[in-house]
Design an enzyme around this catalytic site. Structure first.
Site, PDB file in Angstrom:
ATOM      1  NE  ARG A 128      -4.041   2.021   0.697  1.00  0.00           N
ATOM      2  CZ  ARG A 128      -4.907   2.506  -0.179  1.00  0.00           C
ATOM      3  NH1 ARG A 128      -4.770   2.254  -1.470  1.00  0.00           N
ATOM      4  NH2 ARG A 128      -5.929   3.241   0.212  1.00  0.00           N
ATOM      5  CB  THR A 424      -8.450  -1.043  -7.848  1.00  0.00           C
ATOM      6  OG1 THR A 424      -9.813  -1.400  -7.835  1.00  0.00           O
ATOM      7  CG2 THR A 424      -8.196  -0.082  -6.747  1.00  0.00           C
ATOM      8  CG  ASP A 471      -8.232   5.725  -0.940  1.00  0.00           C
ATOM      9  OD1 ASP A 471      -9.180   6.305  -1.517  1.00  0.00           O
ATOM     10  OD2 ASP A 471      -7.799   4.622  -1.319  1.00  0.00           O
TER      11      ASP A 471
END
Length: 613
Positions: A128, A424, A471
């Site tokens: 991540r 994604t 995010d």
């Protein structure tokens, strides 16, 4: 960590079920050489349409299978498996090709979560993105201390997190790879050098993102001389990416995280003309992928293994399915391929409750304490049963779902306000030796931050940088000053919805399925519905992926447009739901183990296919 009996499959002739539309998607002359002699053969592939809903047949294979979002990427993984490579080898080849052919969704400028089963244990590799060391909680606030407009933040240097995909894949390959690292880049390098045809979906993505033309590198690369998006079928070469991938193939992840390529990446972020970011060379050089303890939980007769925080995906998926399992059985969940209101109502109400917990509790575990000191407290059967009791005959409506109390917290968190999530791609692979992966990979928005980097090569093209820092919660606290778990902090990884999932038989421990999806926060709904369809409703993988979607993040219910009858809208509204139609473009990939090998499905809403022998 889970330990189960290894699965072995006999290598046999290729056996793929497919319609005439996909006959041209098979690799021609794929090498069957030994692993050390892998040679990539360019296939004759034309991806099918990139929008709407296009029927797909599902695919049967006997020895191995790979499912990915673009036929060129799937084929690269197929050829690696055919040459004796492992599932992680194939995933690396697939990801590098996706960087080229599906740049709007994932790539080397982003991050990923990888679930890997090695035949004995399940591993969770965290690639991540991470917040730069120089940021603080005001990163996504304007000069007056108010949250920035979402798209203003996205299209800026402030949104770019330290990428982690390549570092994470390198870590996993060192532990589980078979083919040499360098060989796995050959398909993407060849395609980038020789060119590939712009697919309908890539064309439509460019056309729907006019702000991409505001970046000088992207404008020259993705638009023609008249400033129009590249037409479908245009042969597009990417020499800058070919050079960058060549260097990564030779020098490993350090080629991206240090040196000239890193310097140019940092310059693109720090010199953004309107809102520069704080990403530094030290941030890139210091990024570390992490192997985390996977979360494996019982559901029905299965054990479901998914990614822990900073992903909220597994916890929220399993809360939804766990609450549904605590309720009386549904007599008719699907009728003529359409979810019934009898199923939709409790699914949507469970989603509201699960998202309330998600917004309160989940964040990077290096910064956020789990309720009761253990994330599994959120999946405790007693807790889920108490939450399921809140699901009544009518909708609790917008704002009606409050977070529960799964366990005591060291720190009290405020609930994060709803904000957009996007992007994604997903990859599912099982190799001939039983190694299986589920990997969800992202740059967040379509084309990420709209910043393209060319590695300082001076060549056309390159790769897109993520906007993953959006995010994080834009607001660091609520109105009372209580901190939000998913607020911006230096070195922190933003909460994600990605839900790469591996499923095992609860009694034997044998692998049952690999699946996942893109789709922002709706990844959670897409994955939960596909699991329920495959494992609780006797649908095959393709039938489960074909089901019309319904989602709610806590307020409005969105039903996939043109997929539900008017009666469904009317009946849900009669139960108190506010309902609207919306395009819900999932990108599910799923592989299900069968008596004869595998049956794979690819989302009919995107360009993906399944290949295998």
């Amino acid at each position: 960590m889970k330990s189960v009996t290894p699965i072995r499959y006999l290598f046999s002739a290729r056996a793929i079920q497919q319609g005439a539309l996909l006959l041209g998607c098979l690799a021609l002359g794929a090498s069957s050489a030994l692993a050390a002699d892998f040679q990539y053969t360019r296939p004759a592939i034309s991806p099918e349409g990139g929008s709407g809903f296009e029927e797909k047949p599902g695919w049967s294979t006997t020895s191995f299978a790979v499912a990915a979002a673009n036929p060129l990427a799937t084929d690269a993984g197929y050829q690696v498996l055919k040459a004796g490579g492992s599932a992680i080898d194939a995933a690396i080849a697939v990801q590098m090709v996706l960087t080229l052919v599906e740049p709007q969704s994932s790539g080397i400028g982003g991050g990923a979560f990888l679930m890997l089963y090695d035949g004995d244990q399940v591993h969770a590799y965290d690639g991540r993105e991470m917040a730069p060391g120089a940021v603080d909680e005001t990163l996504l606030l304007d000069a007056d201390g108010q949250p920035l407009d979402f798209m203003t933040a996205v299209e800026s240097g402030r949104s770019v997190g330290v990428p982690g995909t390549v570092r994470m894949l390198e870590m996993a390959h060192e532990a589980h790879g078979k083919l040499p690292w360098k060989d796995l880049f050959e398909p993407a390098i060849r395609l980038a050098t020789e060119g590939f045809a712009v697919s309908p979906r890539l064309h439509q993505s460019i056309a729907s993102t006019p702000s991409l033309a505001e970046d000088s590198i992207a404008a020259e690369f993705y638009f023609d001389a008249d400033g129009q998006p590249l037409a479908e079928g245009t042969m597009l070469k990417n020499p800058a990416l070919a050079e960058i991938l060549t260097r990564i193939s030779e020098d490993g992840s350090s080629a991206l995280h240090t040196g000239d390529i890193a310097s140019e990446l940092v310059a693109r972020v720090q010199q953004h003309p309107e809102m520069p970011g704080e990403l530094s060379l030290e941030d890139l050089a210091g990024y570390t992928a992490v192997e985390r303890e996977p979360l494996c939980n019982d559901w029905l007769e299965y054990e479901v293994c998914g990614f822990p925080p900073p992903s909220s995906g597994h916890l929220t998926v399993m809360q939804i399915l766990g609450m549904m399992a605590e309720r009386p059985p549904i007599e008719t969940a699907i009728h003529e391929g359409i979810p019934t209101v009898e199923w939709l109502h409790p699914f949507l109400e469970a989603s509201r409750l699960a998202f309330a917990d998600r917004g309160r509790y989940i964040g990077d575990p290096d910064f956020v304490e789990a309720p009761g000191g253990n994330w599994n407290s959120m999946l405790d059967p007693g807790y889920l049963a108490s939450r399921a009791e809140l699901i009544g005959d009518r909708s609790m409506g917008s704002g009606g779902a409050e977070p529960g109390n799964p366990g005591p917290l060291m720190t009290s968190w405020a609930s994060q306000p709803e904000q957009p999530e996007h992007g994604t791609s997903h990859i599912s692979i099982v190799d001939a030796e039983g190694q299986a992966i589920a990997m969800t990979t992202t740059i967040e928005q379509g084309f990420g931050s709209r910043i393209m980097a060319n590695g300082g090569t001076g060549l056309a093209g390159g790769y897109l940088l993520n906007n993953e820092l959006t995010d994080f919660s834009f607001a660091p606290t609520d109105d009372e000053g209580t901190p939000i778990a998913n607020r911006v902090q230096p070195g922190k990884r933003p909460r994600s919805s990605m839900s790469p999932t591996l499923i095992f038989d609860g009694e034997s421990g044998d692998l049952v399925a690999s699946l996942g999806s893109p789709g922002g926060a709706a990844i959670i709904h897409y994955t939960a519905q596909a699991m329920d369809g495959m494992l609780n409703r006797d649908l095959n993988a393709q039938e489960a992926l074909n089901l019309p979607h319904a989602i709610t993040l806590g307020d409005t219910v969105y039903l996939e447009e043109e997929r539900f009858p008017e009666a469904t809208f009317r009946d849900l509204q009669g139960l108190g739901h506010e309902v609207e139609p919306r395009e819900l473009t999932s990108g599910l990939q799923a592989l299900r183990v069968t008596e004869d090998g595998f049956f794979g499905g690819a989302d009919p809403r995107r360009e993906g296919i399944v290949l295998g022998d």
